[in-house]
Scaffold this motif. Structure first.
Motif, mmCIF file in Angstrom:
data_model
loop_
_atom_site.group_PDB
_atom_site.id
_atom_site.type_symbol
_atom_site.label_atom_id
_atom_site.label_comp_id
_atom_site.label_asym_id
_atom_site.label_seq_id
_atom_site.Cartn_x
_atom_site.Cartn_y
_atom_site.Cartn_z
ATOM 1 N N ASP A 123 -24.173 -24.979 -11.418
ATOM 2 C CA ASP A 123 -24.859 -24.645 -12.832
ATOM 3 C C ASP A 123 -23.930 -23.802 -13.432
ATOM 4 N N ARG A 124 -23.553 -22.600 -12.633
ATOM 5 C CA ARG A 124 -22.945 -21.651 -13.383
ATOM 6 C C ARG A 124 -21.356 -22.370 -13.761
ATOM 7 N N TYR A 125 -20.875 -23.104 -13.128
ATOM 8 C CA TYR A 125 -19.425 -23.778 -13.465
ATOM 9 C C TYR A 125 -19.751 -24.267 -14.837
ATOM 10 N N VAL A 126 -20.743 -25.340 -15.088
ATOM 11 C CA VAL A 126 -20.705 -26.009 -16.061
ATOM 12 C C VAL A 126 -21.206 -25.195 -17.281
ATOM 13 N N ALA A 127 -21.878 -24.158 -16.977
ATOM 14 C CA ALA A 127 -22.335 -23.185 -18.025
ATOM 15 C C ALA A 127 -21.309 -22.356 -18.690
ATOM 16 N N ILE A 128 -20.402 -21.999 -17.857
ATOM 17 C CA ILE A 128 -19.018 -21.150 -18.409
ATOM 18 C C ILE A 128 -17.845 -21.713 -18.607
ATOM 19 N N CYS A 129 -17.633 -23.041 -17.833
ATOM 20 C CA CYS A 129 -16.552 -23.717 -18.092
ATOM 21 C C CYS A 129 -16.643 -24.976 -19.110
ATOM 22 N N LYS A 130 -17.804 -25.319 -19.126
ATOM 23 C CA LYS A 130 -18.090 -26.532 -20.135
ATOM 24 C C LYS A 130 -19.174 -26.301 -20.742
ATOM 25 N N PRO A 131 -19.603 -25.261 -21.777
ATOM 26 C CA PRO A 131 -20.728 -24.772 -22.231
ATOM 27 C C PRO A 131 -20.985 -25.894 -23.120
ATOM 28 N N LEU A 132 -20.319 -26.918 -23.930
ATOM 29 C CA LEU A 132 -20.663 -27.707 -24.844
ATOM 30 C C LEU A 132 -21.349 -28.919 -24.105
ATOM 31 N N TYR A 220 -16.267 -20.677 -7.908
ATOM 32 C CA TYR A 220 -16.097 -19.207 -8.682
ATOM 33 C C TYR A 220 -14.495 -19.023 -9.136
ATOM 34 N N ILE A 221 -13.610 -19.490 -8.392
ATOM 35 C CA ILE A 221 -12.326 -19.542 -8.974
ATOM 36 C C ILE A 221 -12.036 -20.203 -10.266
ATOM 37 N N PHE A 222 -12.709 -21.323 -10.459
ATOM 38 C CA PHE A 222 -12.725 -22.070 -11.801
ATOM 39 C C PHE A 222 -13.453 -20.926 -12.924
ATOM 40 N N ILE A 223 -14.570 -20.307 -12.584
ATOM 41 C CA ILE A 223 -15.381 -19.692 -13.326
ATOM 42 C C ILE A 223 -14.457 -18.444 -13.680
ATOM 43 N N LEU A 224 -14.016 -17.667 -12.926
ATOM 44 C CA LEU A 224 -13.211 -16.538 -13.027
ATOM 45 C C LEU A 224 -12.028 -16.664 -13.968
ATOM 46 N N ARG A 225 -11.193 -18.200 -13.609
ATOM 47 C CA ARG A 225 -10.194 -18.203 -14.523
ATOM 48 C C ARG A 225 -10.718 -18.474 -16.138
ATOM 49 N N ALA A 226 -12.062 -19.134 -16.380
ATOM 50 C CA ALA A 226 -12.625 -19.664 -17.555
ATOM 51 C C ALA A 226 -12.709 -18.047 -18.151
ATOM 52 N N ARG A 236 -16.375 -11.536 -21.927
ATOM 53 C CA ARG A 236 -15.994 -11.667 -20.370
ATOM 54 C C ARG A 236 -17.141 -10.942 -19.632
ATOM 55 N N TYR A 237 -17.541 -9.965 -20.099
ATOM 56 C CA TYR A 237 -18.799 -9.416 -19.407
ATOM 57 C C TYR A 237 -20.102 -10.029 -19.295
ATOM 58 N N LYS A 238 -20.255 -10.502 -20.573
ATOM 59 C CA LYS A 238 -21.490 -11.282 -20.779
ATOM 60 C C LYS A 238 -21.479 -12.564 -20.036
ATOM 61 N N ALA A 239 -20.327 -13.253 -19.893
ATOM 62 C CA ALA A 239 -20.137 -14.555 -19.101
ATOM 63 C C ALA A 239 -20.462 -14.215 -17.775
#
Length: 314
Positions: A123-132, A220-226, A236-239
């Motif tokens: 869920d967090r991966y999609v929200a941050i890496c693919k928000p649209l 979280y590796i993908f999330i951190l990169r995004a 960045r802080y908010k995401a």
């Protein structure tokens, strides 16, 4: 009355010792256990009530959080009432089949919790890496399928255990050196070839802990990169701030598991009560702290709780 049934190869009941070596402290140990269980009940019931009654909290993240709260309630309730009975009232006997049922449920709910934490990482991966695409990917049908898969995986992996244990003759007695019916603690009392049970238990643990944790770390590796690719530091802080609660829940769940596993291998000569306390901590800690973590770190839930409290004061 004998613990053994004459017409069966298994005992009619087992006797749970509690925490061997600390029997004289059982009454005192029960106090923090009872407090933790009370906090788990209050916290998770509050979370469920808030999420189910507030129309604004129907996003996928909160649906997964409601699943986590329900699982935490079931996980702690599968063991804590009996443990408190042992510590305070010396109610140590547990029916053989009740023992298998307890074992099935506690291990099943632990597996479900791991799966829900993995789903929350997705869920967090999609929200941050693919928000649209968040609303088009995490649809209600998909969340329902994830919930069904979570339950199916746990039930499928744990269903063989009771049948595997029923086939043994328990000639090593009926006293379990534990405060609940843990799989390997029961296997130690069985006679015959228990290699398959040992291998099966290790295989399930590896599948759950290693694979689930691996996919969580990968997310979280993908999330951190995004997050690092975002233009402003505030963004960045908010995401990343939206992930803090989930990271806390992951640490609360997996840290005791890893510590307990390491202790079993590097400190085999440690007193039995050390391992049992660690195993109990693993069942107590996540259900107790998860509501606190999400209540403090999630703005919508925090505001809803404050609103309820202020309304009561008025």
């Amino acid at each position: 009355m004998s613990a053994y049934n004459i017409t069966s190869t298994h005992p009619a009941a087992f006797v749970l010792m509690g925490i061997p070596g600390l029997e004289h402290l059982h009454s005192w140990i029960a106090v923090p256990f009872c407090l933790a269980y009370t906090l788990a009940l209050l916290g998770n019931c509050s979370l469920l009530f808030i999420i189910l009654t507030d129309a604004a909290l129907q996003e996928p993240m909160y649906v997964f959080l409601a699943m986590l709260a329900a699982i935490d309630l079931a996980l702690s309730s599968s063991t804590l009432p009996k443990m408190l009975g042992i510590f305070w009232f010396r109610d140590q006997e547990i029916n053989f089949h009740a023992c298998l049922v307890q074992m099935f449920f506690l291990h099943s709910f632990a597996i479900m919790e791991s799966a829900v934490l993995l789903a929350m990482a997705f869920d967090r991966y999609v929200a941050i890496c693919k928000p649209l695409y968040y609303t088009t990917i995490l649809t209600r049908p998909l969340i329902t399928k994830i919930g069904i898969a979570t339950v199916t995986r746990a039930v499928t992996l744990m269903t063989p255990l009771p049948f595997l244990l029923r086939r043994f003759h328990y000639c090593r007695g009926s006293v379990i050196a534990h405060c609940y019916c843990e799989h390997m603690a029961v296997v130690r009392l069985a006679c015959g070839d228990t290699h398959f049970n040992n291998i099966y238990g290790i295989a399930v643990a590896l599948i759950i802990v290693v694979l689930d944790l691996l996919f969580v770390i990968l997310s979280y590796i993908f999330i951190l990169r995004a997050v690092l690719q975002l233009a402003s530091q505030e963004a960045r802080y908010k995401a990343f701030g939206t992930c803090v609660s989930h990271i806390g829940a992951i640490l609360a769940f997996y840290t005791p598991v890893v510590i307990s596993s390491v202790m079993h291998r590097v400190a085999r000569r440690a007193a039995p009560h050390v391992h049992i306390l660690l195993a109990s901590f693993y069942l107590l800690f996540p259900p107790m702290v998860n509501p606190i973590i999400y209540g403090v770190k999630t703005k919508q839930i925090r505001e809803r709780v404050l609103g309820l409290l202020l309304r009561k004061d008025v």
